[in-house]
Structures are given as structure tokens and as C-alpha cells.
Design a protein around this motif. Structure first.
Motif, PDB file in Angstrom:
ATOM      1  N   LEU A  56       0.021  -0.783  -1.571  1.00  0.00           N
ATOM      2  CA  LEU A  56       0.806  -0.099  -0.539  1.00  0.00           C
ATOM      3  C   LEU A  56       2.210  -0.692  -0.542  1.00  0.00           C
ATOM      4  CD1 LEU A  56      -0.069   0.996   2.996  1.00  0.00           C
ATOM      5  CD2 LEU A  56       1.776  -0.649   2.735  1.00  0.00           C
ATOM      6  N   PHE A  57       3.222   0.183  -0.465  1.00  0.00           N
ATOM      7  CA  PHE A  57       4.586  -0.328  -0.487  1.00  0.00           C
ATOM      8  C   PHE A  57       5.494   0.502   0.403  1.00  0.00           C
ATOM      9  CE2 PHE A  57       3.845   2.395  -4.178  1.00  0.00           C
ATOM     10  CZ  PHE A  57       4.841   3.353  -4.054  1.00  0.00           C
ATOM     11  N   ASP A  58       6.484  -0.167   0.948  1.00  0.00           N
ATOM     12  CA  ASP A  58       7.540   0.451   1.740  1.00  0.00           C
ATOM     13  C   ASP A  58       8.537   1.082   0.772  1.00  0.00           C
ATOM     14  OD1 ASP A  58       9.708   0.991   3.460  1.00  0.00           O
ATOM     15  OD2 ASP A  58       9.316  -0.796   4.670  1.00  0.00           O
ATOM     16  N   SER A  59       8.893   2.348   0.993  1.00  0.00           N
ATOM     17  CA  SER A  59       9.837   2.998   0.081  1.00  0.00           C
ATOM     18  C   SER A  59      11.253   2.452   0.239  1.00  0.00           C
ATOM     19  CB  SER A  59       9.850   4.512   0.323  1.00  0.00           C
ATOM     20  OG  SER A  59      10.391   4.809   1.599  1.00  0.00           O
ATOM     21  N   LEU A  60      11.535   1.788   1.376  1.00  0.00           N
ATOM     22  CA  LEU A  60      12.861   1.201   1.647  1.00  0.00           C
ATOM     23  C   LEU A  60      13.987   2.209   1.429  1.00  0.00           C
ATOM     24  CD1 LEU A  60      12.487  -2.402   0.147  1.00  0.00           C
ATOM     25  CD2 LEU A  60      12.213  -1.662   2.520  1.00  0.00           C
ATOM     26  N   GLY A  61      13.736   3.435   1.864  1.00  0.00           N
ATOM     27  CA  GLY A  61      14.758   4.466   1.784  1.00  0.00           C
ATOM     28  C   GLY A  61      14.780   5.253   0.496  1.00  0.00           C
ATOM     29  N   HIS A  62      14.010   4.862  -0.501  1.00  0.00           N
ATOM     30  CA  HIS A  62      13.964   5.594  -1.764  1.00  0.00           C
ATOM     31  C   HIS A  62      13.034   6.795  -1.636  1.00  0.00           C
ATOM     32  CE1 HIS A  62      16.145   2.571  -4.057  1.00  0.00           C
ATOM     33  NE2 HIS A  62      15.401   1.646  -3.490  1.00  0.00           N
ATOM     34  N   ASP A  63      13.338   7.870  -2.330  1.00  0.00           N
ATOM     35  CA  ASP A  63      12.463   9.029  -2.373  1.00  0.00           C
ATOM     36  C   ASP A  63      11.262   8.721  -3.260  1.00  0.00           C
ATOM     37  OD1 ASP A  63      14.070  10.591  -0.756  1.00  0.00           O
ATOM     38  OD2 ASP A  63      15.252  11.340  -2.448  1.00  0.00           O
ATOM     39  N   VAL A  64      10.070   9.060  -2.755  1.00  0.00           N
ATOM     40  CA  VAL A  64       8.854   8.912  -3.539  1.00  0.00           C
ATOM     41  C   VAL A  64       8.230  10.291  -3.656  1.00  0.00           C
ATOM     42  CG1 VAL A  64       6.597   7.801  -3.709  1.00  0.00           C
ATOM     43  CG2 VAL A  64       8.510   6.564  -2.692  1.00  0.00           C
ATOM     44  N   ALA A  65       8.304  10.880  -4.835  1.00  0.00           N
ATOM     45  CA  ALA A  65       7.836  12.253  -5.016  1.00  0.00           C
ATOM     46  C   ALA A  65       6.318  12.305  -5.022  1.00  0.00           C
ATOM     47  CB  ALA A  65       8.371  12.820  -6.329  1.00  0.00           C
ATOM     48  N   PRO A  66       5.710  13.174  -4.193  1.00  0.00           N
ATOM     49  CA  PRO A  66       4.258  13.305  -4.208  1.00  0.00           C
ATOM     50  C   PRO A  66       3.780  13.951  -5.486  1.00  0.00           C
ATOM     51  CG  PRO A  66       5.221  14.988  -2.811  1.00  0.00           C
ATOM     52  CD  PRO A  66       6.343  14.070  -3.227  1.00  0.00           C
ATOM     53  N   PRO A  67       2.610  13.546  -5.983  1.00  0.00           N
ATOM     54  CA  PRO A  67       2.109  14.093  -7.240  1.00  0.00           C
ATOM     55  C   PRO A  67       1.424  15.436  -7.034  1.00  0.00           C
ATOM     56  CG  PRO A  67       0.567  12.487  -6.401  1.00  0.00           C
ATOM     57  CD  PRO A  67       1.725  12.537  -5.427  1.00  0.00           C
ATOM     58  N   GLY A  68       1.762  16.430  -7.848  1.00  0.00           N
ATOM     59  CA  GLY A  68       1.035  17.695  -7.809  1.00  0.00           C
ATOM     60  C   GLY A  68       1.450  18.594  -6.669  1.00  0.00           C
ATOM     61  N   GLU A  69       1.114  19.866  -6.803  1.00  0.00           N
ATOM     62  CA  GLU A  69       1.507  20.848  -5.805  1.00  0.00           C
ATOM     63  C   GLU A  69       0.767  20.673  -4.493  1.00  0.00           C
ATOM     64  OE1 GLU A  69       1.194  24.743  -7.341  1.00  0.00           O
ATOM     65  OE2 GLU A  69       2.615  24.420  -8.979  1.00  0.00           O
ATOM     66  N   SER A  70      -0.526  20.294  -4.542  1.00  0.00           N
ATOM     67  CA  SER A  70      -1.295  20.152  -3.309  1.00  0.00           C
ATOM     68  C   SER A  70      -0.689  19.088  -2.411  1.00  0.00           C
ATOM     69  CB  SER A  70      -2.752  19.802  -3.636  1.00  0.00           C
ATOM     70  OG  SER A  70      -3.375  20.853  -4.327  1.00  0.00           O
TER      71      SER A  70
END
Length: 318
Positions: A56-70
Motif C-alpha cells: 500500500l502506498f500514498d500517491s503523494l499527488g501523483h496520478d495512479v491509473a487504474p488497470p482495465g476498463e472495469s
């Protein structure tokens, strides 16, 4: 050895941009994940034939793209709710989790931290998000039942599994204040699938001879599409408060795993490998969670590493 190298490469590819930055003496941006400000933790769930590794990690303001369309669809439906565009005072801190239980694929989860906001804003955001997901009635029923349990608690996180909607869970986390074991068990009993007697025995194994749940115990209520209230519950106990150190915490956790039919040998080896010194002098086993949802051994151990001097980067967990 080859498997270890492949696993390390896979994890590096999934971590946010800050993971490649040099760790300095103090964090550039202290995170709420750990009380020394480090923005990540590692955990292992011990149920099933193979343990599940989680980061588990804090994004610290960075965008984290979710995997897949669902995953994208689920996140898109609620994301705005936790931003100023949705009426919130500030964007909710965004955490991400990756979970891997070989030979299955990686599972992704996103957490919205509600802790910076006034309580009324947290409650409004959760109600709106649950309505967007078609779970408004289930949340209202669950919320009313939780409010009948004595004690003080606050909503702290809203989380979604980034998976097919039929399989995805929505999770709401409460932080309990000065709670007893009986109190956290009553909160957990709000869920459809919870064995209060079994859970009480598990909590007592971790708490030793204490009747209180220790500092800031967490209660997670998980919702699935269909049920008219929370489907499952998980309780997290903070071991540094309940035990004298890792040595005692490991013994209690090993006893719980053994009671659940899980050989604690791998857990002992892992903790010894991660600890920066003798277990009698460390406190890296931060949380242990327990869930009664139809399978034995549903115990998760959470490790937080002493990266920074806590006196220099205190993080308010109140």
C-alpha cells in the motif's frame, strides 16, 4: 531467485514515480500512512494455500491509473465526490494498493483519505459516493446500526476494489477511539457475515490479558452489490500498543495463526527477515487484522519500517 527478481521488477513497475526518488533523512512530504511519515507499508494475508502479498502506498499527488476498463469505470463514478468539484474542502489524499496471491493476477485497490476534513464533509462524501454506486440503502442501514454501538469513532477512509463490478468491494473504514474489544466486536457484528464468538477469541489472543482494543483500532465494513447492508467486516488491532514489542506481538500473532489452522513458520521467518534488529527491540509489526467471512486463517499482518526519525517527522494520528 529468478522468481524473486521477477516479482521485484513487477512491483517496481506498479509503484508511483516517487518510488524511484532517493530516500533522504526526512520525508519531502510526510505521509499519513506511517507515523514517521514514510508513504508505504507491506502486508501479508495468510489465508488460503498461498499467502497474499500486499503493498500500500500514498500517491503523494501523483496520478495512479487504474488497470482495465472495469476499474476505471468504478473509480470514475466516485472520484469527483472526493474533490472540490464535488463540494469537498480539498482533494482527498489518494492511496493505492496492489495485492498478489500467486498464481492469480494482481488486484488493485484505491483509498480516499477523508481524515483532513470535518466529520460532516466525510459523511456527506461517503453518502454521495455510495449513492453513485447504487448502495445508498445498504450504507444507510449499516450507518444507523453502527451508530447504536456505544463509543466514539470516525469515518477515516473510503476504498474501492478496481475490478469487475460484480466482484468489487466498497470499503468504509472507521477509526475507533478508546474502544474495548466488546465494542469493536459489536461494530463488526453489523456485517452480514461475522462470527462474534470466533472474532472475540481472535481479538483476545492478540490483546493478551487486556480488555481494551488498544490505540485507534480500525473497523472496516465491506459492501458488495446486492446485500442490504455491509457484507463483511475486518477489525485491525495496533500491536505496538497491545504488546511490549515485536517479540511478544509475533508470539501472539503466531498463536492466532495456529488456532486458525495456518502454520506460523513462514510468518515468523518473514518478520525476522524484515526486522532491523532483534525482535525484542523492534516494532515493525504495526497492525494485525482479522475477518470472519467464511474462510479460516483470514489474518493479515501489516509491517511498517523505521525509515525516518519520528521525532523529526511526527504525523498526527488523532
Amino acid at each position: 531467485m529468478e522468481q524473486s527478481v521477477r516479482t521485484a521488477r513487477m512491483l517496481r513497475a506498479l509503484l508511483p514515480p516517487w518510488a524511484h526518488e532517493r530516500i533522504e533523512a526526512t520525508p519531502a512530504e510526510p505521509s499519513y500512512v506511517a507515523d514517521d511519515g514514510f508513504p508505504a507499508e507491506m502486508s501479508v494475508n495468510w489465508s488460503g494455500r498461498h499467502p497474499e502479498l500486499r503493498i500500500l502506498f500514498d500517491s503523494l499527488g501523483h496520478d495512479v491509473a487504474p488497470p482495465g476498463e472495469s476499474g476505471s469505470r468504478i473509480l470514475d463514478r466516485v472520484h469527483e465526490t472526493f474533490t472540490p468539484r464535488g463540494g469537498r474542502p480539498s482533494p482527498a489524499p489518494l492511496w493505492h494498493s496492489i495485492a498478489w496471491r500467486p498464481p492469480s493476477g494482481v488486484v488493485h485497490k484505491t483509498y480516499f483519505g477523508l481524515y483532513p476534513w470535518p466529520h460532516a464533509q466525510r459523511e456527506a462524501a461517503v453518502a454521495e459516493a455510495m449513492a453513485r454506486l447504487g448502495m445508498a440503502d445498504a450504507w444507510e442501514t449499516t450507518r444507523r446500526q453502527v451508530e447504536t454501538v456505544e463509543g466514539a469513532r470516525e469515518i477515516e477512509f473510503f476504498a474501492v476494489d478496481l475490478a469487475d463490478e460484480a466482484q468489487a468491494r466498497v470499503k468504509i473504514y472507521y477509526r475507533n477511539h478508546d474502544a474495548g474489544l466488546t465494542e469493536v466486536n459489536r461494530v463488526a457484528s453489523v456485517a452480514l457475515r461475522h462470527d462474534a464468538e470466533d472474532a472475540r477469541a481472535a481479538y483476545q489472543t492478540l490483546a493478551g490479558d487486556r480488555e481494551d482494543a488498544g490505540e485507534a483500532a480500525l473497523s472496516c465494513l465491506a459492501f458488495r452489490s446486492g446485500p442490504d447492508r455491509a457484507a463483511e467486516s475486518t477489525t485491525y488491532l495496533r500491536l505496538p500498543d497491545l504488546a511490549s514489542g515485536d517479540e511478544e506481538a509475533v508470539e501472539r500473532t503466531a498463536a492466532l495463526l495456529h488456532r486458525e489452522g495456518v502454520d506460523p513458520g513462514r510468518f515468523r521467518l518473514l518478520t525476522a527477515a524484515l526486522a532491523p534488529g532483534p525482535l525484542s527491540e523492534t516494532n515493525i509489526l504495526e497492525l494485525v487484522s482479522y475477518r470472519t467471512a467464511g474462510r479460516r486463517g483470514d489474518v493479515t499482518t501489516y509491517f511498517r519500517f523505521p525509515v525516518y526519525d519520528r521525532s523529526l517527522t511526527p504525523v498526527d494520528l488523532a
